[in-house]
Structures are given as structure tokens and as C-alpha cells.
Design a protein around this motif. Structure first.
Motif, mmCIF file in Angstrom:
data_model
loop_
_atom_site.group_PDB
_atom_site.id
_atom_site.type_symbol
_atom_site.label_atom_id
_atom_site.label_comp_id
_atom_site.label_asym_id
_atom_site.label_seq_id
_atom_site.Cartn_x
_atom_site.Cartn_y
_atom_site.Cartn_z
ATOM 1 N N LYS A 51 9.701 -23.169 -6.083
ATOM 2 C CA LYS A 51 9.908 -21.937 -5.323
ATOM 3 C C LYS A 51 9.207 -20.762 -5.998
ATOM 4 O O LYS A 51 8.563 -19.942 -5.339
ATOM 5 N N SER A 52 9.354 -20.660 -7.288
ATOM 6 C CA SER A 52 8.726 -19.562 -8.020
ATOM 7 C C SER A 52 7.208 -19.690 -8.013
ATOM 8 O O SER A 52 6.488 -18.731 -7.713
ATOM 9 N N ILE A 53 6.704 -20.875 -8.326
ATOM 10 C CA ILE A 53 5.251 -21.076 -8.403
ATOM 11 C C ILE A 53 4.604 -20.837 -7.045
ATOM 12 O O ILE A 53 3.492 -20.306 -6.952
ATOM 13 N N LYS A 54 5.330 -21.210 -5.982
ATOM 14 C CA LYS A 54 4.797 -20.969 -4.630
ATOM 15 C C LYS A 54 4.486 -19.496 -4.427
ATOM 16 O O LYS A 54 3.428 -19.133 -3.898
ATOM 17 N N TRP A 55 5.392 -18.626 -4.882
ATOM 18 C CA TRP A 55 5.173 -17.186 -4.695
ATOM 19 C C TRP A 55 4.067 -16.668 -5.613
ATOM 20 O O TRP A 55 3.334 -15.747 -5.240
ATOM 21 N N MET A 56 3.920 -17.230 -6.801
ATOM 22 C CA MET A 56 2.814 -16.826 -7.673
ATOM 23 C C MET A 56 1.473 -17.159 -7.009
ATOM 24 O O MET A 56 0.526 -16.368 -7.048
ATOM 25 N N VAL A 57 1.422 -18.331 -6.407
ATOM 26 C CA VAL A 57 0.208 -18.759 -5.696
ATOM 27 C C VAL A 57 -0.100 -17.791 -4.560
ATOM 28 O O VAL A 57 -1.243 -17.333 -4.396
ATOM 29 N N GLU A 58 0.908 -17.448 -3.788
ATOM 30 C CA GLU A 58 0.700 -16.522 -2.671
ATOM 31 C C GLU A 58 0.292 -15.139 -3.191
ATOM 32 O O GLU A 58 -0.512 -14.437 -2.576
ATOM 33 N N GLY A 59 0.854 -14.745 -4.339
ATOM 34 C CA GLY A 59 0.498 -13.463 -4.922
ATOM 35 C C GLY A 59 -0.973 -13.396 -5.308
ATOM 36 O O GLY A 59 -1.657 -12.404 -5.049
ATOM 37 N N ILE A 60 -1.467 -14.464 -5.919
ATOM 38 C CA ILE A 60 -2.884 -14.503 -6.298
ATOM 39 C C ILE A 60 -3.766 -14.504 -5.059
ATOM 40 O O ILE A 60 -4.790 -13.812 -5.010
ATOM 41 N N LYS A 61 -3.372 -15.232 -4.042
ATOM 42 C CA LYS A 61 -4.167 -15.263 -2.802
ATOM 43 C C LYS A 61 -4.175 -13.914 -2.116
ATOM 44 O O LYS A 61 -5.181 -13.498 -1.530
ATOM 45 N N ARG A 62 -3.066 -13.197 -2.215
ATOM 46 C CA ARG A 62 -2.964 -11.908 -1.540
ATOM 47 C C ARG A 62 -3.706 -10.802 -2.302
ATOM 48 O O ARG A 62 -4.139 -9.813 -1.727
ATOM 49 N N VAL B 70 -5.389 -28.109 -6.536
ATOM 50 C CA VAL B 70 -6.119 -29.180 -5.838
ATOM 51 C C VAL B 70 -5.994 -29.038 -4.332
ATOM 52 O O VAL B 70 -6.978 -29.181 -3.587
ATOM 53 N N ASP B 71 -4.801 -28.762 -3.861
ATOM 54 C CA ASP B 71 -4.528 -28.788 -2.415
ATOM 55 C C ASP B 71 -4.917 -27.508 -1.685
ATOM 56 O O ASP B 71 -5.130 -27.527 -0.471
ATOM 57 N N ASP B 72 -4.984 -26.375 -2.395
ATOM 58 C CA ASP B 72 -5.188 -25.083 -1.738
ATOM 59 C C ASP B 72 -6.515 -24.477 -2.198
ATOM 60 O O ASP B 72 -6.610 -23.874 -3.270
ATOM 61 N N SER B 73 -7.536 -24.648 -1.379
ATOM 62 C CA SER B 73 -8.884 -24.176 -1.747
ATOM 63 C C SER B 73 -8.941 -22.668 -1.942
ATOM 64 O O SER B 73 -9.629 -22.169 -2.840
ATOM 65 N N LYS B 74 -8.225 -21.931 -1.112
ATOM 66 C CA LYS B 74 -8.239 -20.475 -1.229
ATOM 67 C C LYS B 74 -7.627 -20.035 -2.561
ATOM 68 O O LYS B 74 -8.140 -19.144 -3.238
ATOM 69 N N PHE B 75 -6.535 -20.696 -2.931
ATOM 70 C CA PHE B 75 -5.892 -20.386 -4.204
ATOM 71 C C PHE B 75 -6.825 -20.696 -5.372
ATOM 72 O O PHE B 75 -6.981 -19.897 -6.298
ATOM 73 N N LEU B 76 -7.465 -21.851 -5.331
ATOM 74 C CA LEU B 76 -8.374 -22.234 -6.413
ATOM 75 C C LEU B 76 -9.507 -21.217 -6.553
ATOM 76 O O LEU B 76 -9.848 -20.794 -7.667
ATOM 77 N N ARG C 154 -18.380 -25.274 -2.311
ATOM 78 C CA ARG C 154 -19.528 -24.364 -2.221
ATOM 79 C C ARG C 154 -19.126 -22.890 -2.267
ATOM 80 O O ARG C 154 -19.896 -22.040 -2.676
ATOM 81 N N GLU C 155 -17.888 -22.584 -1.823
ATOM 82 C CA GLU C 155 -17.463 -21.182 -1.769
ATOM 83 C C GLU C 155 -17.066 -20.641 -3.136
ATOM 84 O O GLU C 155 -16.805 -19.451 -3.284
ATOM 85 N N ILE C 156 -16.991 -21.526 -4.134
ATOM 86 C CA ILE C 156 -16.616 -21.095 -5.481
ATOM 87 C C ILE C 156 -17.888 -20.903 -6.302
ATOM 88 O O ILE C 156 -18.757 -21.773 -6.346
#
Length: 970
Positions: A374-385, A412-418, A467-469
Motif C-alpha cells: 500500500k505504501s510503495i504503491k503511493w510512492m510509485v504514484e508520487g514519482i509518476k505524478r 518491471v511492470d510500470d514503464s512510466k514509473f521506470l 526506447r522512451e528511456i
């Protein structure tokens, strides 16, 4: 003496097994902008002092400073007394940074030898070559010590009071540092009693400085009753003012809270009385204190009390007010519960408009359960935002196998996050510090877990295949992941190649993308095998393999050894590092020689002058004496001696109705005359008077790139030297006047800034302002510059300014001058009305979300730059104060009408009012009293309490000015 940086300070404290954060924080409160701990002499004394006390940091700072001076001065009592007198002189100046001459006078007056205290290491040359004690706290301590030794503490404190209208209005802010030391000394209780009695009788003196100072006293020295009284005094005052507690006071006040204070706060939690702002400030202040009590595990917050607060805190975190302070403070308190179930219950905070609330939510999540999905999910969303900082620091708290698995799987699963994670990496990983090291350490800890290894491989593969990275080669995180893989599987580099071969691609493009990764993994043991494996690819891919080897030489010792072995084996050729640089320099010099020509043919290209100053460094490294000699001769004989700017032929074309157009013809030599001047300066060619005059005559033809060099060369000009230039600009039939009028205005502005006492430019500027054939932006620029030349005695120019210019922007500049120079009431009233009319334009305006890139529009531009108001700040006399009380009344009227819609505009009005009062030449505290009375009269207006904060800063400025003047006048 060289100062230490903060990392060096922390390192030395840690090496001596001392509490780094606690010690840093202990001194930070007194340090203002630069910590005293960066001084090696001071830090060394502190380490010895604390070590002797067996690591105990609960010492009196007064006690330590006394030890410090005892250590460096010894038993020289006479020198100690002289230093105390010197310190008093410094404190009286209200600055630790004094001019050398001023400081020398103080030394002479007190009988202190500069060499003696320099030898002790007590002095430093500070900013702008000013001198003072190496830290302001040294003089503050010495003054406090002197007052104590001479038994005159209370007598001296009374001298710090600022009195007016028969009452104490303020306590001089600049002396609060001395008072902090007194509170920390054996006289602390006596000083505290004096301050509290003073504040009870004169509550108006309770401001930020007073509160931050009085709460610096160690609570352990006080009995519960006295602590409760101190808490109540400050808390009650700020509750009545309905403004936030000062920063340091917020941190310290909870440690004085007693049960009676706590119960009194609780009784106010559910009170509905007051405006929305009243309730918000009251509640957020209480919640802030409660959060700090919870963090400190105060016995006041029992399990029963925690249960009483829990649901309320959830409600506060989910409150829909836009301010955000209540939500942030509630989240801080909720973090102490460590209840993972609360994360989703307050998840709406992540969608709050205020970025500070979003950041507080991310902190709450990582403090509550850093390893949870739950916590890591929000950190991921924070970085994406885009809330990368708090989100990344939240990830740094991951410590378990489960937590690091969740993170790697997200990558691995979330290209935007990576992509976002890698794109923003440079903020956290640089040459001084690698923030991602904490994540790497956790991965390293679990690197023998097959699931972790599988995920690490997948992250690397995805990063290099997407390619986008971009800029994977700069990634510290990816490089460390590769190092971990290599340490576990030494054939990892070949696994990557084999995987591509199995895919059936004979010339996979991935090889090019993987060059950085290969270069990280190469070493002297695998470089030959790597080369042979690559020979199975075609020539193109083989070259990519060589590029990997070449690149490896920059990747530490292993990479350098791999490259050297490859050279030895003949796999790659040795690279001469500077070949390409030499080739570039040779090409630049060759082009210079071509343009320069030679003496035999006597032919050259005028472009040589510009080329030389643009490529000077490369040319100078290779040119011969004859090259320099010829260039000098060309500059003089073919240039400065020969060219006459007065003879330039300039013709501006006319359009169909006879007006001047943007097209013109001009003598070609004009285009490189500015380059000639630049080269003459670079070659240090002496400029004789006749050439100097030509350079001045070039002003009408100088584009922006040439204007500064003219000023650099001529240094200073006179009216006589400007005679021809002025005649051209005053002649309305001359095309020269209309070619570059901005060049003359620029020159006139510099003339005024340097105070060259040139009178003739004033007439030229006046002629520009009234000439409608000159572009509006040049007329505006001329009028702004003219304003720097005129005085209140220029009656004819005042009449000119009172006319109609037919352009709103020019008219605005004219009014600015009428206001700031002539103090014209008609212009002042016109400007006040414009400012009031702006309310309807700014109504409903909301600040853009922080961190969002956007174009600055008219409303935001005026609210931030305050261009309409700047001239009002220069009025300087309190005879115009009624206009600004009128603006205050208008602000209250708008808040009553719609406090939310007009909020940004009202803040703008308040800044105008403060700007006017701050600019007054006579800072009379009676004016502050008038502002306080206005505030008191309008207490019932919603949000009016925020004016208190602006008034507090203004009052401090007035108080120190009045106090300084009082001391000067005796």
C-alpha cells in the motif's frame, strides 16, 4: 581558516561516537544561516567537551561557550574583558559583518590587538571583505557573560525595550541572541520571570522573536507550574491573534505542555465559534502540538487519549479546506499510530491541490509502513505524478525482502514509473552523494534470493530495451544493479548476448543500446571472450563491441584494465585522447589564417576580427608572431585609424505613405567596427584620443552586442565628446536618430548608474519621449531612463508627464515618475484607483500548482511583480498613509464579500501596504500602532488574521530601526 562542510562535521561527530543529529539540532537554533560547527576550532572543542561528559548532549550552551573561551584564552582575564567590550560594540552595530575600517575603530576603542585575536582563530573575513567574529554567537555569548559577571543583567535588558505612547511596544529583535544565552545561564530563571512579567503587562511584545527566544530555555530547569504558565502565555496570545505559531516555537512549545494546558486545548477542539479561518487556525495549532506530543511519547497522550484522537485526526486529514495545514499536521500525528489500515482511509490526500499535503501524505505512508504494498504503491504514484523527492525518500525506507520485491516488480511492470524513476535520478545521485545507495544495499542484502535476481535482470533489460528511456549510461542505479548481477553470476554479460542470439536476430540493434551496460561489466578476465563472442556478429555489431571496450576505460579500475588488455591483445587500437582536440584547434587556426591573409597579397577578410574574438583561445595557442603583428596592423591601419563612423551612409527606406520602414541601407564597414573594438581590447592596443572619439561616435550604430565594449573602452565620457552623437539624435530629419534609439537610451542609463555627470543626455531623452515616430517600446525605455535623471525641481518635465501619451504602457511609466519623483497626489490617486480596479480582473484567481510549467499571464505577473505598486513604495513620507489605510479598508470589504475569490488579490493589497510603510524614511512605531488598531477593529473579518504575519515582520523592522536610532542619539 578553512571551514568544514556539513558532511565533514557529521563525519567527525560520528567518528567520536557522538549523536550527530542531536548535536547538529542543538546548535542549529542559534546558528541562523550558517552553523558554528563548521569552524574546526569550535568543533574540536565541542567533541572534547561532550566526550568528557560521556556523550551527554544535555548540556547548557552557555556552559560550553564558557569552556570554549576558557580553552583558547586560558587565564588571561584582561583579554577576556577586552573581548567582552569588543563584542558589545559588535552587537550594538546589529551586525557581525563590519567594514574593515569600522572594525578597526572598535578594536582601537576596546584596546584589543587584531593580531592577538586572529592568532586565537576568533576572526574571519566574511562576505564582501567584511570582518567579524567567525560566528555571531561568539559576540552574543561574550555580552551575556559580561552582564552576568557585572551583575547588571536586568538593568541591561531594560535598555532593550522600545517605548512609545507611554507603553512598551517591542523588545529589540537583534538582541534576542544575547537573551538566549542569558536564559541558558545560571540567571535563566530570573530572566524568564522578567520576560513573562513584561509580556503579561505588554502582550503586544509577544512576537516571533520573543517566543522563539523564551522557549529556548531548557524545560528541565522549570517546575511544572512555571512550564504551564509559559505554555499558556504563548498559546493563549497566538490563539487570540489567530495566526500560526512561529517555526521554532512550534518545535519547543509542546515540551512545556502540562495536563491543565492539554485539557484546555481539548476543550476547544469541538468549539464551532468564530469564522472558518478562526476555526482552522485554532484546530491546526492544537493538532500540531498533539502530533509533537505523540512523536515525543508524552505521558499526556495515554492509550485512551490516542483512541480519543484517532478518528478526529482521520477526519482532519480528509477535511476539504484548501489551506492544507490542518491536513498536513493531522497526517503527522497519524503517522505515530503505525496503522497500515489508515493509508487507504486518508488516500484522498494524494489528490489534494496543495503539493505540501501530497508530500505530507507520502511521508505518512513511508513512516507508517515503508515495506507494505500500500505504501510503495503511493510512492510509485508520487514519482509518476512529479512529487519525486518525498516519494523517493519514502522508497529509501524500504528494508525488507518483501518491500524490495514489490519495488522491483513495479519497475518491471510500470514503464512510466521506470522512466520517471530513471529520468529524475540525477537529483538524488551525483558526485557528492548517491541517495539510491540505500536501495542498493537492501538489494545487495537479498541478492542470493532467486526471485530478487530475476527481477533485477528484468529491470535492467527493460531499462535498456525501452526506447522512451534515455541516458541509461548515466544511471547510478542501473550500474549498481549490473554490479550486483556480476558479483553473483560472472557470466552475466554473456547471458545478455546469448539471449539476443537465441532470438534469431543476427544483427540485433539492442547491441548499440547495451554499450553502457557492457562497458560496466567488462574486466580483464572477460574482455577476450567478449571480443570473440562479438565476432559472430557482422561488422556493424562488432564495432559496437569495440565501442563498449573503448568506453570501459572510463568505468573504474576494472574497466581501465579491460581496455589496456584489449589494446595489448590487438583487439582495439590505443586512443590518443587529444587527437580530436588538436584537429579542432588546427582547423580553427587554419580558418583564422585564411581570413587574415598575408602581407604579400595585402588581402584580408573583415570577418577575421569577429572570428578572432570568438576563437581567441584556440588561435593564440598556435599563432606566430607575424600573425599577431599583422592582426594588430589591420586593426589600426585598416580599421580604427581609417574608419570614420561620422561618415557612415545610412538610409532608412520609406513605405507607401512616407513613413520610415524597417528596411535600411548602411555602409558595410559598420558591421565590423564593433568587432575591431573588441579585438583592440583583447590585444591591449592603446587607444589614442582621436580613435576614442570615433568609438564614442559609433554609439548610434551599436547593436546590443557592441554596447558594453564601447563603455569598457572609453571608461567615461563628457558632454563635449557626445556633441556629434547628440546632434544626430536631436535632428528629427536624420535617419540616424530613428535607426537605433535604444542604443542611446542604454548608454544614458549606464551614464547615470556610473554618475558621470553628463547633462546633455537629458534633452535627447525628452525628445525621444515626445516623438511618436519612435517605436513605443523605445519611447517607454527612454521615459524610464529619463526618470532616473529628473528631480522634483524639473517643473517643465512634470508638465510634460501630465500630458496624454496615447499609449497605456508609456502613460503608466509617466505616472510612476510623477508618483516617485514629484509625489503628485493626482497620479497617486489615479494609481490607487487602478490598483482597486484590478480586483475585478484578479477575482477568482488561484495560484498555479507548484512545480507545474506554465506561461505567466497578466494577473499572475502583476500579483507577483507588483508593477503598479513599485512607485508607491518610494513615496518615503507618512503624509500619504491614508491612501494605504484606504487599501486596507478595501481589503476588509472584499474579504467580507467573498474571502475565497479575492484571497490572492487581498494578499497583493497587503503587500502593497507593507511595501509603502517599509519604505518610509521616518520609521515611527506610532504608525505600527495604527496598523495594529486597524487589525483589532477588523478582527471579525474572515482571514484578516493573516495580515498579522505581515505586520509582525514590519514591526520587527521598525523596532530595530527605532532602537538603533535611540542608541545613536544616546
Amino acid at each position: 581558516m578553512t571551514k568544514l562542510n556539513l558532511d565533514e562535521v557529521k563525519k567527525q561527530l560520528a567518528e567520536n561516537h557522538l549523536s550527530v543529529d542531536d548535536l547538529m539540532e542543538k546548535f542549529w537554533r542559534m546558528d541562523s544561516y550558517g552553523t558554528v560547527l563548521t569552524n574546526p576550532i569550535f568543533l574540536e572543542a565541542l567533541i572534547v567537551f561532550v566526550t568528557v561528559k560521556k556523550g551527554d548532549i544535555n548540556f547548557s550552551k552557555f556552559e560550553f561557550y564558557k569552556y570554549f573561551f576558557d580553552k583558547i584564552i586560558g587565564g588571561n582575564f584582561g583579554l577576556r574583558q577586552k573581548l567582552q567590550k569588543l563584542a558589545l560594540g559588535v552587537e550594538t552595530k546589529q551586525s557581525n559583518k563590519l567594514e574593515q575600517k569600522e572594525f578597526s575603530k572598535l578594536l582601537s576603542k576596546t584596546g584589543v590587538e587584531k593580531k592577538e585575536i586572529e592568532k586565537l582563530g576568533l576572526l574571519s573575513v566574511l562576505d564582501d571583505d567584511k570582518i567579524g567574529f567567525f560566528h555571531h554567537t561568539l559576540s552574543e555569548f561574550l555580552v551575556a557573560e559580561s552582564w552576568i559577571e557585572n551583575d547588571r543583567v536586568l538593568n541591561e535588558l531594560k535598555k532593550l525595550l522600545i517605548v512609545g505612547r507611554g507603553e512598551v511596544l517591542a523588545l529589540s529583535f537583534s538582541w534576542f541572541g544575547v537573551i538566549r544565552f542569558l536564559l541558558d545561564s545560571e540567571k535563566g530563571k530570573e530572566v524568564l520571570g522578567w520576560m513573562m512579567n513584561l509580556a503579561r503587562a505588554n502582550p503586544q511584545i509577544i512576537d516571533e522573536g520573543f517566543c522563539d527566544t523564551i522557549t529556548s530555555i531548557d524545560p528541565a530547569k522549570l517546575k511544572p507550574k512555571k512550564k504551564a504558565e509559559l505554555f499558556a502565555l504563548i498559546y493563549r496570545t497566538y490563539r487570540q491573534k489567530r495566526v500560526w505559531l512561529p517555526l521554532w516555537t512550534r518545535a519547543s512549545l509542546p515540551s512545556f505542555c502540562q495536563n491543565e494546558n492539554y485539557e484546555a486545548m481539548k476543550a476547544l477542539v469541538d468549539v464551532k465559534k468564530g469564522t472558518d479561518t478562526d476555526k482552522l487556525v485554532r484546530l491546526a495549532t492544537i493538532v500540531d502540538i498533539i502530533a509533537r506530543l505523540m512523536e515525543d511519547k508524552s505521558p499526556l497522550i495515554t492509550r485512551k487519549e490516542r483512541d480519543w484522537w484517532k478518528e478526529r485526526l482521520v477526519d482532519y486529514a480528509n477535511d476539504d479546506n484548501e489551506n492544507g495545514v490542518l491536513q498536513r499536521r493531522a497526517l503527522k500525528a497519524l503517522a505515530t499510530y503505525k496503522d497500515i489500515g489508515l493509508i487507504e482511509r486518508v488516500g484522498g490526500c494524494f489528490g489534494h491541490k496543495d503539493s505540501l499535503v501530497r508530500q505530507a501524505f507520502l511521508e505518512f505512508c513511508s513512516d507508517t509502513a515503508p515495506n507494505s504494498e500500500k505504501s510503495i504503491k503511493w510512492m510509485v504514484e508520487g514519482i509518476k505524478r512529479g512529487d519525486a523527492i518525498y516519494a523517493r525518500y519514502g522508497l529509501y525506507k524500504i528494508s525488507s525482502l518483501g518491500g524490495i520485491k514489490i519495488l522491483l516488480k513495479k519497475l518491471v511492470d510500470d514503464s512510466k514509473f521506470l522512466k520517471k524513476f530513471l529520468d529524475r535520478e540525477s537529483i538524488f545521485n551525483n558526485k557528492d552523494r548517491n541517495g539510491d545507495q540505500s536501495l542498493i544495499e537492501v538489494i545487495e542484502k537479498f541478492k542470493h534470493d532467486d526471485r530478487i535476481l530475476s527481477l533485477v535482470k528484468a529491470v535492467i533489460k527493460k531499462a535498456f530495451n525501452t526506447r522512451e528511456i534515455y541516458y541509461q549510461e548515466r544511471s547510478y542505479f542501473l550500474k549498481e544493479l549490473a554490479r550486483i548481477m556480476e558479483s553473483v553470476e560472472n557470466d552475466y554479460i554473456f547471458q545478455i548476448i546469448e539471449e539476443a542470439m537465441v532470438s534469431g536476430e543476427e544483427r540485433p540493434m539492442f547491441v548499440y543500446d547495451y554499450i553502457p551496460l557492457f562497458s560496466w561489466l567488462l574486466n580483464q578476465d572477460n574482455v577476450l571472450k567478449f571480443h570473440k563472442r562479438f565476432k559472430k556478429f557482422d561488422d556493424k555489431s562488432g564495432r559496437f563491441g569495440q565501442q563498449s571496450i573503448y568506453r570501459s576505460r572510463f568505468e573504474g579500475k576494472d574497466g581501465e584494465r579491460a581496455y589496456k588488455k584489449a589494446v595489448k591483445l590487438g583487439i582495439v587500437e590505443k586512443i590518443e585522447e587529444n587527437d580530436w582536440q588538436k584537429e579542432r584547434k588546427n582547423n580553427e587556426y587554419g580558418e583564422f589564417k585564411r581570413l587574415l591573409g598575408n602581407d604579400k597579397k595585402k588581402k584580408y577578410y573583415p570577418a577575421v576580427f569577429k572570428y578572432f574574438w570568438q576563437s581567441e583561445k584556440a588561435v593564440r595557442e598556435l599563432w606566430q608572431k607575424d600573425d599577431e603583428k599583422r592582426l594588430r596592423r589591420l586593426v589600426l591601419e585598416e580599421g580604427l585609424d581609417k574608419i570614420e563612423p561620422r561618415k557612415f551612409k545610412l538610409k532608412i527606406a520609406r513605405d507607401y505613405d512616407g513613413k520610415r520602414s524597417n528596411q535600411y541601407t548602411i555602409s558595410s564597414i559598420f558591421s565590423y567596427f564593433g568587432d575591431l573594438i573588441k579585438v583592440a581590447r583583447l590585444l591591449k592596443i592603446k587607444i589614442d584620443p582621436s580613435v576614442r572619439q570615433k568609438i564614442i561616435d559609433f554609439i548610434p550604430f551599436a547593436y546590443s552586442g557592441d554596447r558594453q565594449i564601447i563603455l569598457d573602452v572609453v571608461k567615461k565620457v563628457s558632454d563635449e565628446e557626445l556633441e556629434w552623437v547628440n546632434s544626430q539624435y536631436l535632428n528629427k530629419k536624420s535617419d540616424v536618430r530613428y535607426f537605433l534609439p535604444g542604443a542611446y537610451v542604454y548608454f544614458a542609463r549606464i551614464v547615470k548608474e556610473k554618475d558621470w555627470r553628463v547633462k546633455s543626455v537629458k534633452g535627447v531623452l525628452v525628445s525621444f519621449v515626445t516623438d511618436e515616430d519612435i517605436a513605443e517600446h523605445d519611447r517607454k525605455y527612454a521615459l524610464e531612463t529619463l526618470g532616473k535623471y529628473i528631480t522634483s525641481g524639473d517643473g517643465k518635465i512634470k508638465q510634460l508627464l501630465e500630458g496624454d501619451f496615447g499609449d497605456e504602457k508609456i502613460q503608466k511609466v509617466a505616472d510612476d515618475i510623477l508618483i516617485s519623483v514629484f509625489k503628485d497626489r493626482v497620479a497617486i490617486e489615479r494609481r490607487i484607483e487602478k490598483i482597486k480596479a484590478f480586483a475585478q480582473i484578479a477575482k477568482g484567481y488561484e495560484e498555479p500548482e507548484s512545480g507545474m510549467v506554465h506561461a505567466v499571464g497578466e494577473i499572475e505577473g502583476e500579483l507577483s511583480e507588483m508593477n503598479l505598486a513599485k512607485s508607491l513604495f518610494r513615496l518615503g513620507s507618512n503624509e500619504y498613509k491614508d491612501y494605504f489605510f484606504e487599501l486596507l479598508d478595501y481589503s476588509a470589504e472584499l474579504l467580507n464579500k467573498d474571502s475565497k475569490a479575492y484571497w490572492q488579490y487581498v494578499n497583493y493589497l497587503w503587500r502593497i501596504v507593507v511595501g509603502y510603510f517599509a519604505g518610509l524614511e521616518n520609521k515611527n512605531l506610532d504608525l505600527i500602532k495604527g496598523l495594529e488598531e486597524w487589525l483589532y477593529k477588523n478582527r471579525s473579518v474572515d482571514r484578516i488574521n493573516w495580515f498579522e504575519d505581515k505586520l509582525r515582520i514590519l514591526k520587527r523592522s521598525f523596532a530595530d530601526t527605532v532602537f538603533e536610532k535611540g542608541r545613536r542619539d544616546g
